[in-house]
Each structure stands twice: as structure tokens, then as C-alpha cells.
Design a protein around this motif. Structure first.
Motif, mmCIF file in Angstrom:
data_model
loop_
_atom_site.group_PDB
_atom_site.id
_atom_site.type_symbol
_atom_site.label_atom_id
_atom_site.label_comp_id
_atom_site.label_asym_id
_atom_site.label_seq_id
_atom_site.Cartn_x
_atom_site.Cartn_y
_atom_site.Cartn_z
ATOM 1 N N UNK A 1 89.608 42.119 15.384
ATOM 2 C CA UNK A 1 90.952 41.675 14.981
ATOM 3 C C UNK A 1 91.375 42.361 13.687
ATOM 4 N N UNK A 2 90.451 42.442 12.728
ATOM 5 C CA UNK A 2 90.785 43.063 11.446
ATOM 6 C C UNK A 2 90.979 44.565 11.580
ATOM 7 N N UNK A 3 90.154 45.203 12.406
ATOM 8 C CA UNK A 3 90.305 46.641 12.612
ATOM 9 C C UNK A 3 91.651 46.948 13.252
ATOM 10 N N UNK B 1 81.930 54.354 9.702
ATOM 11 C CA UNK B 1 82.139 55.218 8.545
ATOM 12 C C UNK B 1 81.343 54.625 7.395
ATOM 13 N N UNK B 2 81.247 55.367 6.289
ATOM 14 C CA UNK B 2 80.489 54.882 5.140
ATOM 15 C C UNK B 2 81.097 53.585 4.615
ATOM 16 N N UNK B 3 80.325 52.523 4.680
ATOM 17 C CA UNK B 3 80.767 51.244 4.143
ATOM 18 C C UNK B 3 81.570 50.386 5.094
ATOM 19 N N UNK B 4 81.763 50.844 6.358
ATOM 20 C CA UNK B 4 82.568 50.024 7.254
ATOM 21 C C UNK B 4 82.813 50.674 8.593
ATOM 22 N N UNK B 5 84.018 50.441 9.132
ATOM 23 C CA UNK B 5 84.373 50.974 10.445
ATOM 24 C C UNK B 5 85.874 51.178 10.512
ATOM 25 N N UNK B 6 86.299 52.086 11.405
ATOM 26 C CA UNK B 6 87.714 52.326 11.658
ATOM 27 C C UNK B 6 87.962 52.263 13.156
ATOM 28 N N UNK C 1 75.165 38.073 5.906
ATOM 29 C CA UNK C 1 74.675 39.217 5.141
ATOM 30 C C UNK C 1 75.382 40.506 5.575
ATOM 31 N N UNK C 2 75.378 41.479 4.679
ATOM 32 C CA UNK C 2 75.954 42.780 5.015
ATOM 33 C C UNK C 2 75.178 43.437 6.155
ATOM 34 N N UNK C 3 73.869 43.207 6.203
ATOM 35 C CA UNK C 3 73.060 43.763 7.288
ATOM 36 C C UNK C 3 73.543 43.242 8.642
ATOM 37 N N UNK D 1 83.335 43.242 2.361
ATOM 38 C CA UNK D 1 84.445 42.288 2.411
ATOM 39 C C UNK D 1 84.287 41.328 3.585
ATOM 40 N N UNK D 2 83.960 41.873 4.763
ATOM 41 C CA UNK D 2 83.812 41.030 5.951
ATOM 42 C C UNK D 2 82.630 40.080 5.790
ATOM 43 N N UNK D 3 81.519 40.597 5.255
ATOM 44 C CA UNK D 3 80.340 39.755 5.064
ATOM 45 C C UNK D 3 80.651 38.567 4.151
#
Length: 383
Positions: free
Chosen positions: A18-20, A58-63, A38-40, A30-32
Motif C-alpha cells: 500500500x505504501x509503495x 534498493x539500499x534501505x528499502x524498496x521501490x 524489527x528492521x530484519x 520507517x516501516x519497521x
């Protein structure tokens, strides 16, 4: 994994998707924080979504999954003829600094409006811009274009006139349409960089600074508008203009220590107590160099960055002007589809969006109450 755990995993992944779709991208941390996991865990969710072909890691997240990824036929990523109404081409001069949020915003808005977005990466060279644009023109079923060529000089005028001659609507993103080109068809959406810089000057003046300098990296097209806003604000506030002003800084190149020492010396010699720096990485480099030289930030020299991609990582965190990049992409798509829906009867729109100033510790002198302002801005960033 239990049935309950599987349900929670599905709910998280639906939330991520939904956020993407809404924003074009997500950040793991941010999502975690929002979901209380956890971020993992979020990284594992993103990996699972990527394996299904729904997102790109991508580095640090997704697109959102891109049409230029390896293994996808050109222009066909995520394309469902049953739900797609328009096909839009987009050419940007870079896929690293500044432009990814604009692309993400355009991609998210296109998805909401049932449009397929085909992306091509170019360079800042006008000839390459034209080649990439022509490649999109040759794709069957193309309805309109979003482009960002350099519009300066004679080559820029020629490019604008060529775009005006195309048999489909064109919207320029973060590029102004020069009156000298004599064109009427292309539309545009830009950030009002001059207004953003003027706000930074006013902020520094309100913080007690009278002599406010400007440092810019020369190849940034944004620079000319930043310089215009800086000089206009100094004049309107009655502030001196015989301060440090350097165009062409390279604090990330060999010899940078000598160059930054020269800037610091010029600040001392002219009494400059604050500087605005374009872009962020140059601001962080200058801040670190000042601290290495025993110059306190902000007590001895206040710093405001322009762009706000990485300024928050400074120590102290750097105040920055943030262009509304995702909204530039979204509005470019809105303009293009509005023209496609209304036809030639709709007048060409030239839209300016206002940037925001995010106040942090690098610009507030001791004795100025920055706690409330800083906390407000950081809360907005984490929301």
C-alpha cells in the motif's frame, strides 16, 4: 511458521505494498518503526515481495518495480492491457541523486491513474536527452512524455522547439520553459528554488546572522535559481552582499581540504557567519571540515543545505531546504493526463511548487530557542 504468523506476515506485506503504491517507495527503518517490528523482519518481507516481482529492492528499502530492470521487456513491466488507459514515457538525467523521488512520485501517480510509465535514464547532455526521448517516441501506443532536458543556451532553445513540434503532449519536470523559445504547447512543473532559498536567508537572518554567503556546485541546473533567490532576499532585507559567494565548489574531489580552507578564510575575512550550500553532500563535507579545524557549527559558522537528501545525517544535523520531489513527479503525471483527457482546449499549465525549510541544529545559534522548531520538523520527517 504458524498460521497466525503467516497471517501477520501477509498483513505486513499488504501494508508495505500500500505504501509503495502510494509513495513510490518505502524505507525499511520507517516501516519497521510504524509496524512495531524489527528492521530484519521488514527486510525479509521486502525480499519476499521482490521474489514475487512486486517491488524492487534498493539500499534501505524498496521501490515499485521498474520497466528498465533486467529481465523485463521494455515498457511491459506491470502492464495489464485490461486496466491500463495511457502509456507515458519519462526521461530523467540521473537515477541516483535528486531524481529517484521524482520518478517514484510519477510512478505511483501513474499507477493510480491507470497509466503505464516507461522510464529511460539519460545524462545532462541535451543530445543524449533527445536520443532517449526519440526512443520513447518509437514505442507503439505512446500517449505523452515527461522529460527533463537542459534548457539553457542555444541548444536548450532548440530542444524546447523540437519538443513543441512533437505530435503528443509534453511536460517538463524541474525544467522551466524559456520565453525566448517562443513555444506554447509544452507544460511544466518545477520547484520554486528561488523562494526556497529566500526562506533559508530569512531564517538565518531571524537567527541573528547579517552576513550570509552562498556556495554552489556549478553543474547543478538548480544553482541559477538558488543564486537568484539568495541575492533577492539579501537585497529585500537590506543585508550586505560583499560576502562569500562561490560557484563551482567540489568538496568531494582531490584538493578539497585546501578549497575548504580557502572558503573558511574568506568567511573570516568578509565576516560571513552563515552559508547556504548546494547540494547536501557538499554541506556535510564543509561541516566536517569546520569541526576538524576547531570551528563550531553553528556558533562560529551556521550552515543550511539545499536539497535535503542526506543533510539530516550531519553532526550536528544540518538545516535544509527540501524540494517537494515526489510531488513534482506526481504533478507531472497529473498535468499530462489532464491534457490527454481535455485535449488541446486545455491551456498549457506552468506549475511552481513550494519547497520546505527543515530547521535543525546547524543553523541555530546558542540563545535562540530552536528546540520547538527542530522537534516539530523531526516529528514531521518521522511521520
Amino acid at each position: 511458521m504458524s498460521a497466525g504468523d503467516q497471517l501477520f506476515a501477509l498483513q505486513r506485506r499488504e501494508r508495505i505494498m500500500d505504501e509503495v503504491r502510494e509513495h513510490g517507495s518505502v524505507n525499511v527503518s520507517d516501516v519497521a518503526a510504524r509496524l512495531g517490528v524489527s528492521e530484519l523482519t521488514i527486510r525479509r518481507d521486502i525480499n519476499a515481495l521482490a521474489q514475487q516481482g512486486l517491488v524492487t529492492r534498493v539500499h534501505g528499502g524498496a521501490t515499485l518495480r521498474s520497466s528498465v530492470e533486467t529481465g523485463l521487456a521494455p515498457g511491459l513491466a506491470g502492464h495489464d492491457p485490461a486496466v491500463t488507459k495511457y502509456t507515458i514515457g519519462m526521461v530523467v538525467p540521473s537515477l541516483d541523486y535528486y531524481w529517484p523521488p521524482i520518478v517514484n512520485g510519477a510512478r505511483a501517480q501513474a499507477a493510480q491513474l491507470r497509466a503505464r510509465l516507461i522510464l529511460r535514464a539519460s545524462t545532462y547532455d541535451v543530445r543524449d536527452n533527445r536520443r532517449q526521448t526519440e526512443s520513447l517516441l518509437n514505442i507503439p501506443g505512446m500517449h505523452g512524455l515527461i522529460v527533463a532536458p537542459d534548457t539553457s543556451g542555444d541548444a536548450g532553445l532548440e530542444m524546447l522547439r523540437w519538443l513543441d513540434s512533437l505530435p503528443m503532449p509534453v511536460v517538463l519536470a524541474e525544467r522551466r520553459i524559456r520565453s525566448a523559445a517562443g513555444v506554447h504547447g509544452p507544460e511544466s512543473v518545477v520547484t520554486d528554488h528561488a523562494a526556497g532559498t529566500a526562506e533559508a536567508v530569512r531564517h538565518l537572518h531571524a537567527s541573528g546572522h547579517e552576513r550570509i554567503g552562498l556556495l554552489t556546485q556549478s553543474e547543478y541546473p538548480t544553482g541559477r535559481y538558488v543564486r537568484r533567490g539568495w541575492r533577492s532576499a539579501l537585497t529585500s532585507l537590506g543585508l550586505p552582499t560583499d560576502v562569500v559567494q562561490v560557484d563551482g565548489i567540489r568538496f568531494d574531489a582531490p584538493g578539497r581540504e585546501r578549497e575548504m580552507d580557502d572558503v573558511i578564510e574568506r568567511c573570516r575575512r568578509t565576516g560571513t557567519t552563515a552559508v547556504i550550500v548546494l547540494p547536501d553532500p557538499q554541506a556535510i563535507a564543509l561541516e566536517q571540515h569546520c569541526l576538524d579545524r576547531g570551528i563550531r557549527v553553528p556558533d562560529d559558522l551556521a550552515i543550511v543545505a539545499y536539497d535535503d537528501d542526506v543533510a539530516r545525517f550531519g553532526d550536528p544535523a544540518i538545516t535544509a531546504v527540501r524540494p517537494p520531489k515526489q510531488f513534482v513527479g506526481r504533478e507531472a503525471v497529473n498535468l499530462l493526463i489532464a491534457r490527454l483527457e481535455a485535449g488541446s482546449n486545455r491551456p498549457a499549465h506552468r506549475v511552481k511548487l513550494s519547497p520546505e525549510l527543515h530547521v535543525r541544529d546547524s543553523s541555530m545559534r546558542a540563545g535562540v530557542d530552536a528546540v520547538e522548531t527542530t522537534s516539530k520538523n523531526e516529528a514531521e520527517e518521522s511521520a
